[in-house]
Design an enzyme around this catalytic site. Structure first.
Site, PDB file in Angstrom:
ATOM      1  N   PRO A  22     -12.198   3.471 -29.893  1.00 60.43           N
ATOM      2  CA  PRO A  22     -11.360   2.270 -29.847  1.00 60.43           C
ATOM      3  C   PRO A  22      -9.853   2.509 -29.944  1.00 60.43           C
ATOM      4  O   PRO A  22      -9.077   1.592 -29.751  1.00 60.43           O
ATOM      5  CB  PRO A  22     -11.848   1.473 -31.057  1.00 60.43           C
ATOM      6  N   ASP A  45      -8.291   4.926 -18.073  1.00 58.31           N
ATOM      7  CA  ASP A  45      -7.666   3.616 -17.935  1.00 58.31           C
ATOM      8  C   ASP A  45      -6.893   3.212 -19.186  1.00 58.31           C
ATOM      9  O   ASP A  45      -6.742   4.007 -20.106  1.00 58.31           O
ATOM     10  CB  ASP A  45      -8.635   2.542 -17.434  1.00 58.31           C
ATOM     11  N   LYS A  67      -4.774  -0.909 -15.555  1.00 55.14           N
ATOM     12  CA  LYS A  67      -3.497  -1.406 -16.067  1.00 55.14           C
ATOM     13  C   LYS A  67      -3.726  -2.363 -17.209  1.00 55.14           C
ATOM     14  O   LYS A  67      -4.802  -2.926 -17.368  1.00 55.14           O
ATOM     15  CB  LYS A  67      -2.688  -2.059 -14.961  1.00 55.14           C
ATOM     16  N   GLY A  98     -12.175   3.658 -22.690  1.00 47.83           N
ATOM     17  CA  GLY A  98     -12.038   3.146 -24.049  1.00 47.83           C
ATOM     18  C   GLY A  98     -13.407   2.822 -24.623  1.00 47.83           C
ATOM     19  O   GLY A  98     -14.310   2.402 -23.887  1.00 47.83           O
ATOM     20  N   GLY A  99     -13.581   3.026 -25.918  1.00 50.90           N
ATOM     21  CA  GLY A  99     -14.845   2.678 -26.561  1.00 50.90           C
ATOM     22  C   GLY A  99     -15.991   3.521 -26.057  1.00 50.90           C
ATOM     23  O   GLY A  99     -15.907   4.753 -26.040  1.00 50.90           O
ATOM     24  N   ASP A 100     -17.038   2.870 -25.629  1.00 50.17           N
ATOM     25  CA  ASP A 100     -18.217   3.546 -25.100  1.00 50.17           C
ATOM     26  C   ASP A 100     -18.307   3.274 -23.594  1.00 50.17           C
ATOM     27  O   ASP A 100     -18.069   2.144 -23.166  1.00 50.17           O
ATOM     28  CB  ASP A 100     -19.479   2.996 -25.792  1.00 50.17           C
ATOM     29  N   THR A 128     -17.845   2.171 -29.797  1.00 43.82           N
ATOM     30  CA  THR A 128     -17.445   0.960 -29.085  1.00 43.82           C
ATOM     31  C   THR A 128     -16.531   0.108 -29.966  1.00 43.82           C
ATOM     32  O   THR A 128     -16.598   0.167 -31.199  1.00 43.82           O
ATOM     33  CB  THR A 128     -18.693   0.192 -28.613  1.00 43.82           C
ATOM     34  N   MET A 182     -13.336  -9.097 -24.689  1.00 33.69           N
ATOM     35  CA  MET A 182     -12.574  -9.790 -23.640  1.00 33.69           C
ATOM     36  C   MET A 182     -12.653 -11.306 -23.797  1.00 33.69           C
ATOM     37  O   MET A 182     -12.762 -12.030 -22.806  1.00 33.69           O
ATOM     38  CB  MET A 182     -13.101  -9.380 -22.249  1.00 33.69           C
TER      39      MET A 182
HETATM   40  N1  SAH Z   1     -16.018   0.120 -23.213  1.00 25.93           N
HETATM   41  C1  SAH Z   1     -15.188  -0.577 -24.171  1.00 25.93           C
HETATM   42  C2  SAH Z   1     -15.000  -2.038 -23.805  1.00 25.93           C
HETATM   43  C3  SAH Z   1     -14.163  -2.258 -22.579  1.00 25.93           C
HETATM   44  S1  SAH Z   1     -13.919  -3.956 -22.265  1.00 25.93           S
HETATM   45  C4  SAH Z   1     -15.798  -0.433 -25.566  1.00 25.93           C
HETATM   46  O1  SAH Z   1     -16.914   0.061 -25.695  1.00 25.93           O
HETATM   47  O2  SAH Z   1     -15.138  -0.811 -26.522  1.00 25.93           O
HETATM   48  C5  SAH Z   1     -12.303  -4.203 -22.971  1.00 25.93           C
HETATM   49  C6  SAH Z   1     -12.403  -5.029 -24.228  1.00 25.93           C
HETATM   50  O3  SAH Z   1     -12.791  -4.217 -25.323  1.00 25.93           O
HETATM   51  C7  SAH Z   1     -11.084  -5.631 -24.660  1.00 25.93           C
HETATM   52  O4  SAH Z   1     -10.774  -6.803 -23.953  1.00 25.93           O
HETATM   53  C8  SAH Z   1     -11.369  -5.920 -26.110  1.00 25.93           C
HETATM   54  O5  SAH Z   1     -12.179  -7.057 -26.264  1.00 25.93           O
HETATM   55  C9  SAH Z   1     -12.201  -4.706 -26.495  1.00 25.93           C
HETATM   56  N2  SAH Z   1     -11.367  -3.648 -27.089  1.00 25.93           N
HETATM   57  C10 SAH Z   1     -11.147  -2.417 -26.610  1.00 25.93           C
HETATM   58  N3  SAH Z   1     -10.361  -1.701 -27.450  1.00 25.93           N
HETATM   59  C11 SAH Z   1     -10.093  -2.519 -28.492  1.00 25.93           C
HETATM   60  C12 SAH Z   1      -9.338  -2.386 -29.684  1.00 25.93           C
HETATM   61  N4  SAH Z   1      -8.703  -1.246 -29.999  1.00 25.93           N
HETATM   62  N5  SAH Z   1      -9.282  -3.433 -30.529  1.00 25.93           N
HETATM   63  C13 SAH Z   1      -9.930  -4.574 -30.255  1.00 25.93           C
HETATM   64  N6  SAH Z   1     -10.645  -4.765 -29.145  1.00 25.93           N
HETATM   65  C14 SAH Z   1     -10.739  -3.756 -28.277  1.00 25.93           C
END
Ligand code: SAH
Length: 271
Positions: A22, A45, A67, A98-100, A128, A182
């Site tokens: 994250p 990204d 972006k 980002g995340g998973d 995630t 989101m």
């Molecule tokens: N694959 C990512 C999600 C991508 S969708 C995951 O597993 O986290 C993008 C959304 O993830 C953002 O709109 C927000 O809702 C969330 N997100 C990603 N990074 C974040 C962060 N640092 N803090 C809060 N929400 C986050």
């Protein structure tokens, strides 16, 4: 001396679909860190933090394909073409998300494209953002006294998808912790529909913006007020919305530096 063209001399490379977590670079897995530091090319990204990218070799090719704001500058098809091209050139590619990669990250679509093209790939899970945001905000997503189920939802459904829109009213009856990705743009509609489905207006709702990073902010409200409160406090993407009884524990359990500061500054609006 004869030099064979690169595409003839090098075997096809591999693509690693890697979760970057994250934000806090220390939340990377050891495997992610190793692959990033070994990669020939990194395709990433906007949610990938600069601290994570800093593990890449200076000579690694960096390809930015997203972006800020979640809108992609590259159509998904183009991203897939970039991955296929880089792999066919023999590169070890890290597709950093980002995340998973398999949670609202389109990793599934990219894996399908690679599988169809016969390119070898591996998937490296990441933390995630629902888990990162909850942990850093002080919200145990399950709790014996409050919640036995957790649901990950997207608040931004692809408008092109027919017949698959989320029936928010149904989730209002679930009595589970809801983690909405989101969700900021549609928060007013989402929370209204959850209440229409039976979710009590007083249910705690927490918004965590830029969770786990230096810009981490959080706001505690109720499902009835969270959309308006977020607007007043200027909360925006990327943000995680956590709805359910457990969200109230943030008041007591927030421990992360910036989160504590925002609580003390009165940004957190306890209901
Ligand atoms: N694959 C990512 C999600 C991508 S969708 C995951 O597993 O986290 C993008 C959304 O993830 C953002 O709109 C927000 O809702 C969330 N997100 C990603 N990074 C974040 C962060 N640092 N803090 C809060 N929400 C986050």
């Amino acid at each position: 001396m004869f030099h064979a063209p690169t595409h003839l001399s090098s075997p096809t490379g591999t693509v690693h679909l890697v979760g970057a977590g994250p934000g806090d670079a220390e939340l990377l897995t050891l495997k992610a860190r190793r692959l990033i530091s070994e990669a020939d090319a990194i395709v990433y990204d906007y949610l990938v933090s600069p601290e994570v990218l800093a593990f890449a070799r200076p000579e690694a090719e960096r390809v930015f394909v997203g972006k800020k704001g979640g809108g992609f500058c590259c159509p998904q098809r183009e991203i897939e073409d970039i991955l296929l091209r880089l792999a066919r050139e023999g590169n070890h590619v890290v597709r950093l998300k980002g995340g998973d990669p398999f949670v609202f990250g389109r990793g599934g679509e990219e894996a399908e494209a690679l599988a169809e093209a016969g390119i070898s790939f591996e998937v490296v899970p990441g933390i995630t953002s629902a888990l990162g945001a909850a942990a850093y905000a002080g919200v145990p997503l399950t709790h014996r006294a409050h919640a036995s189920a957790v649901v990950f939802l997207t608040g931004h459904e692809d408008p092109a998808k027919p017949d698959t829109s989320i029936h928010w009213e149904d989730y209002g009856r679930l009595r589970a912790t809801l983690c909405i990705y989101m969700g900021m743009k549609n928060l007013e509609t989402i929370t209204r529909r959850l209440q229409a489905g039976g979710l009590p207006a007083s249910t705690p709702a927490l918004v965590v913006q830029s969770a786990t990073t230096g810009e981490h902010r959080q706001l505690l409200s109720t499902v009835a007020n969270v959309a308006l409160d977020s607007e007043h406090e200027g909360m925006g993407a990327p943000a995680m919305v956590v709805i359910g009884e457990v969200a109230a524990l943030a008041d007591k359990l927030a421990w992360f530096g910036p989160a504590r500061q925002s609580l003390e500054a009165g940004i957190a609006l306890a209901s």
